[in-house]
Write a protein that holds these residues in place. Structure first.
Motif, short mmCIF file in Angstrom:
data_model
loop_
_atom_site.label_atom_id
_atom_site.label_comp_id
_atom_site.label_asym_id
_atom_site.label_seq_id
_atom_site.Cartn_x
_atom_site.Cartn_y
_atom_site.Cartn_z
N LEU A 138 0.84 -1.21 0.00
CA LEU A 138 0.00 0.00 0.00
C LEU A 138 0.87 1.26 0.00
CD1 LEU A 138 -3.14 0.06 -0.05
CD2 LEU A 138 -2.27 -2.14 0.62
N ASP A 139 2.00 1.20 0.72
CA ASP A 139 2.93 2.35 0.71
C ASP A 139 3.42 2.57 -0.72
OD1 ASP A 139 2.65 2.50 3.43
OD2 ASP A 139 4.57 1.55 3.90
N HIS A 140 3.67 1.47 -1.40
CA HIS A 140 4.16 1.58 -2.78
C HIS A 140 3.08 2.22 -3.67
CE1 HIS A 140 6.60 0.85 -6.24
NE2 HIS A 140 5.72 0.02 -6.79
N ILE A 141 1.83 1.80 -3.48
CA ILE A 141 0.72 2.39 -4.25
C ILE A 141 0.69 3.91 -4.00
CG2 ILE A 141 -1.80 2.53 -4.46
CD1 ILE A 141 -1.89 -0.50 -3.81
N TRP A 281 -17.73 -2.75 -4.62
CA TRP A 281 -16.64 -2.01 -3.98
C TRP A 281 -17.21 -1.10 -2.89
CZ3 TRP A 281 -12.10 -1.07 -2.25
CH2 TRP A 281 -11.60 0.23 -2.08
N GLN A 282 -18.31 -0.44 -3.19
CA GLN A 282 -18.92 0.44 -2.18
C GLN A 282 -19.36 -0.36 -0.97
OE1 GLN A 282 -18.38 3.36 -2.26
NE2 GLN A 282 -17.93 3.71 -4.42
N LYS A 283 -19.96 -1.53 -1.22
CA LYS A 283 -20.41 -2.39 -0.12
C LYS A 283 -19.25 -2.82 0.76
CE LYS A 283 -24.36 -4.98 -1.50
NZ LYS A 283 -24.86 -6.10 -2.25
N LEU A 284 -18.16 -3.18 0.12
CA LEU A 284 -16.98 -3.65 0.83
C LEU A 284 -16.38 -2.53 1.69
CD1 LEU A 284 -15.24 -6.20 1.04
CD2 LEU A 284 -13.88 -5.36 -0.86
N ARG A 285 -16.36 -1.35 1.13
CA ARG A 285 -15.81 -0.21 1.88
C ARG A 285 -16.68 0.13 3.08
NH1 ARG A 285 -14.49 5.08 -0.11
NH2 ARG A 285 -13.15 5.02 1.70
N ALA A 286 -18.00 0.02 2.86
CA ALA A 286 -18.93 0.40 3.92
C ALA A 286 -18.89 -0.62 5.06
CB ALA A 286 -20.34 0.51 3.36
N VAL A 287 -18.74 -1.89 4.71
CA VAL A 287 -18.77 -2.94 5.75
C VAL A 287 -17.57 -3.87 5.57
CG1 VAL A 287 -20.22 -4.68 6.89
CG2 VAL A 287 -21.30 -2.87 5.50
N PHE A 385 -6.06 -2.91 1.95
CA PHE A 385 -6.48 -2.17 0.76
C PHE A 385 -7.75 -1.35 1.06
CE2 PHE A 385 -8.44 -1.54 -3.34
CZ PHE A 385 -7.38 -1.40 -4.23
N VAL A 386 -8.73 -2.01 1.68
CA VAL A 386 -10.00 -1.33 1.95
C VAL A 386 -9.81 -0.20 2.96
CG1 VAL A 386 -12.27 -1.68 3.02
CG2 VAL A 386 -11.43 -3.31 1.32
N ARG A 387 -8.91 -0.40 3.90
CA ARG A 387 -8.68 0.64 4.91
C ARG A 387 -7.99 1.86 4.29
NH1 ARG A 387 -4.45 1.01 7.92
NH2 ARG A 387 -3.78 -1.14 7.57
N PHE A 409 -2.35 -11.85 -14.99
CA PHE A 409 -2.41 -10.57 -15.70
C PHE A 409 -1.03 -10.08 -16.09
CE2 PHE A 409 -6.31 -11.08 -13.53
CZ PHE A 409 -7.25 -10.43 -14.31
N LYS A 410 -0.94 -9.61 -17.33
CA LYS A 410 0.30 -8.98 -17.77
C LYS A 410 0.23 -7.49 -17.46
CE LYS A 410 0.67 -10.74 -22.01
NZ LYS A 410 1.20 -11.06 -23.36
N ALA A 411 -0.98 -6.93 -17.58
CA ALA A 411 -1.13 -5.50 -17.30
C ALA A 411 -2.54 -5.23 -16.77
CB ALA A 411 -0.89 -4.69 -18.57
N LEU A 412 -2.61 -4.43 -15.72
CA LEU A 412 -3.90 -3.98 -15.19
C LEU A 412 -3.73 -2.51 -14.77
CD1 LEU A 412 -6.81 -4.43 -14.23
CD2 LEU A 412 -5.91 -5.44 -12.14
N PRO A 413 -3.85 -1.60 -15.77
CA PRO A 413 -3.63 -0.19 -15.45
C PRO A 413 -4.79 0.39 -14.62
CG PRO A 413 -3.57 -0.62 -17.83
CD PRO A 413 -4.18 -1.81 -17.17
N VAL A 414 -4.45 1.02 -13.51
CA VAL A 414 -5.47 1.60 -12.63
C VAL A 414 -5.01 2.94 -12.09
CG1 VAL A 414 -6.39 -0.63 -11.81
CG2 VAL A 414 -4.48 0.42 -10.60
N ARG A 415 -5.98 3.63 -11.51
CA ARG A 415 -5.68 4.86 -10.79
C ARG A 415 -6.31 4.68 -9.41
NH1 ARG A 415 -7.68 8.29 -14.53
NH2 ARG A 415 -5.77 9.00 -15.50
N LEU A 416 -5.52 4.76 -8.36
CA LEU A 416 -6.05 4.51 -7.02
C LEU A 416 -5.84 5.73 -6.13
CD1 LEU A 416 -4.67 0.88 -6.36
CD2 LEU A 416 -6.87 1.52 -7.35
N GLY A 417 -6.91 6.15 -5.47
CA GLY A 417 -6.79 7.26 -4.52
C GLY A 417 -6.64 6.70 -3.12
N LEU A 418 -5.65 7.22 -2.39
CA LEU A 418 -5.42 6.69 -1.04
C LEU A 418 -5.87 7.69 0.03
CD1 LEU A 418 -3.78 4.41 -2.38
CD2 LEU A 418 -2.18 4.64 -0.48
N VAL A 419 -6.43 7.14 1.11
CA VAL A 419 -6.80 7.99 2.23
C VAL A 419 -5.54 8.38 2.97
CG1 VAL A 419 -8.46 8.19 4.12
CG2 VAL A 419 -8.65 6.28 2.52
N HIS A 420 -4.67 7.40 3.24
CA HIS A 420 -3.43 7.69 3.93
C HIS A 420 -2.41 6.61 3.60
CE1 HIS A 420 -4.62 4.60 6.89
NE2 HIS A 420 -5.82 5.11 6.72
#
Ligand code: HEM
Length: 420
Positions: A138-141, A281-287, A385-387, A409-420
């Motif tokens: 997560l630090d790397h992300i 994803w929303q469900k997982l984050r909420a609970v 990840f969820v935290r 997977f060879k490639a999975l391009p994403v953009r991730l926003g982190l809380v902390h």
């Protein structure tokens, strides 16, 4: 089924095309669930696509054995394996002999060497170390600062590698070598990853590289035992005697390979499922308590192991078919995991699915030895990840590895926003 369809069923490229392979599996489950399959370049085999049939065959380990033919290989690959085996001769009487290649009574004796470690305290002891590695990921992300990056390469492929290597006791500086070897090994059918792009001759040199490395490791642990899995294997005593060099090196190699790409595929494929199903994803984050269910659904959904083979030791009636003694039988786990006789609405990704009797880990006497470790890794990683991640977004073209044994997977391009 036509040769064209039979060819598709074994094709590494088709297995990388989820829509196509699942359309094929669905048709087979409906019209010919125990199907005699004769691809042009492979020895024929029965293709099993229904959950119940795969369970039945997996549970009868004395009728359906592993040692004769474990995986789908083209005739050319089988010939190359034979040649490579003869090159090995003198040192070993065969090329590779893991628990997955064994039948009883050897299977029981060799599996016993590590079963207790894998099923219980051995794995639990690593919880804190796995949590630290997850936080490091997560630090790397966080270093990407919300910019697009390749999640497969930067995160999913590395985290399980680090876990398995620290459990085996492979030092960090040797891990890039292990990553390369496992990827070449499972990606042997993929033009970008395989050593020679054809999965024939040179592919088997990889085994020798693994073996040299692990034989030295075993010698070290026998001389100076430590509290680790490498020592459990090196000092293992099947039949109350020492383990042979071939079996020892194969044991390390199967854990290094089976324990890595599989978990990496679920780490990446699980995120892709969440990207494609934002409500989940929303469900997982909420609970976050839903993480346990989410991990099981990711395993079902991704099913990274595409097949294993068995060989019938005697004639056996399965459904409407008679499998003759000597016939090969392929167990297509991803198909079992979309069987609507077992899973309601099987093409829906649902982290609350219950019960979830997926066969991602196989079943019966050979059921995945590392399943507790895999579940622990995936759960701890997802918790972190969820935290820490608060937004997920796709950021480019997804590329899957062409493989009919272990997908990924060879490639999975994403953009991730982190809380902390
Ligand atoms: C998501 C991760 C994983 C998946 C989906 C997976 C899946 C499988 C499957 C389908 C089999 C064959 C089962 C059968 O024949 O019935 C298997 C066997 C095996 N797996 Fe895993 N695996 C995973 C992770 C691991 C890990 C982490 C390890 C080790 C550290 C591991 C070690 C093994 C071994 C040694 C076998 C052979 C067992 C035997 O033949 O007795 N796997 N796995």
């Amino acid at each position: 089924m036509s040769t064209e369809l039979a060819d598709a069923l074994v094709s590494p490229a088709v297995h990388a095309d989820e829509a196509r392979i699942h359309a094929l599996f669905s048709e087979l489950r409906r019209t010919s669930p125990v199907h005699w399959t004769q691809p042009a370049d492979y020895r024929p085999f029965w293709a099993l696509t229904r959950h119940a049939d795969i369970m039945e065959v997996s549970r009868k380990n004395d009728v359906f054995i592993n040692s004769r033919r474990l995986n789908l290989m083209t005739r050319a690959q089988e010939a190359a394996a034979k040649r490579a085996t003869s090159k090995f001769s003198g040192k070993y009487d065969r090329m590779y002999r893991t628990v997955a290649h064994m039948d009883n009574p050897d299977h029981r004796e060799y599996r016993r060497v590590t079963a207790e470690w894998f099923m219980g305290p051995g794995v639990r002891k690593f919880e804190a170390a796995v949590a630290t590695l997850a936080e490091e990921s997560l630090d790397h992300i966080a270093t990407f600062g919300g910019e697009p990056f390749d999640y497969a390469r930067e995160v999913a492929n590395l985290f399980p590698l680090r876990v398995i290597m620290s459990i085996l006791g492979v030092p960090r500086e040797d891990q890039p070598l292990m990553l390369r070897l496992t990827q070449e090994f499972f990606g042997a059918d993929d033009a970008d990853l395989g050593r020679d792009g054809t999965n024939t001759g040179q592919h088997f040199d990889l085994l020798r590289e693994f073996f040299d490395y692990f034989t030295a490791m075993a010698a070290d642990r026998r001389k100076s035992p430590r509290d680790d899995l490498a020592t459990v294997i090196a000092c293992g005593r099947p039949y109350d005697g020492p383990m042979g060099d071939l079996e020892t090196a194969s044991y390390y190699a199967v854990i290094a390979t089976a324990g890595h790409d599989t978990t990496a595929a679920v780490t990446a494929g699980g995120l892709l499922a969440l990207l494609e199903n934002p409500n989940q994803w929303q469900k997982l984050r909420a609970v976050p308590e839903k993480i346990k269910g989410a991990v099981e659904e990711m395993l079902r959904w991704v099913s990274p192991v595409k097949h294993f083979l068995r060989t019938a030791r005697e004639d056996y009636r399965l459904g409407d078919a008679t499998i003759a003694a000597g016939d090969g039988v392929a167990l297509f786990y991803p198909s079992a995991n979309r069987d609507d006789a077992v899973f309601a609405d099987p093409f829906r990704f649902d982290i609350e699915r219950t019960p979830n009797r997926h066969l991602a880990f196989g079943f019966g006497g050979h059921m995945c030895l590392g399943l507790s470790l895999a579940r622990l890794e995936l759960t701890i990683f997802l918790r972190a990840f969820v935290r820490r991640v608060d937004s997920i977004e796709p950021a480019g073209e997804v590329q899957r590895i062409h493989a009919n044994l272990v997908g990924g997977f060879k490639a999975l391009p994403v953009r991730l926003g982190l809380v902390h």
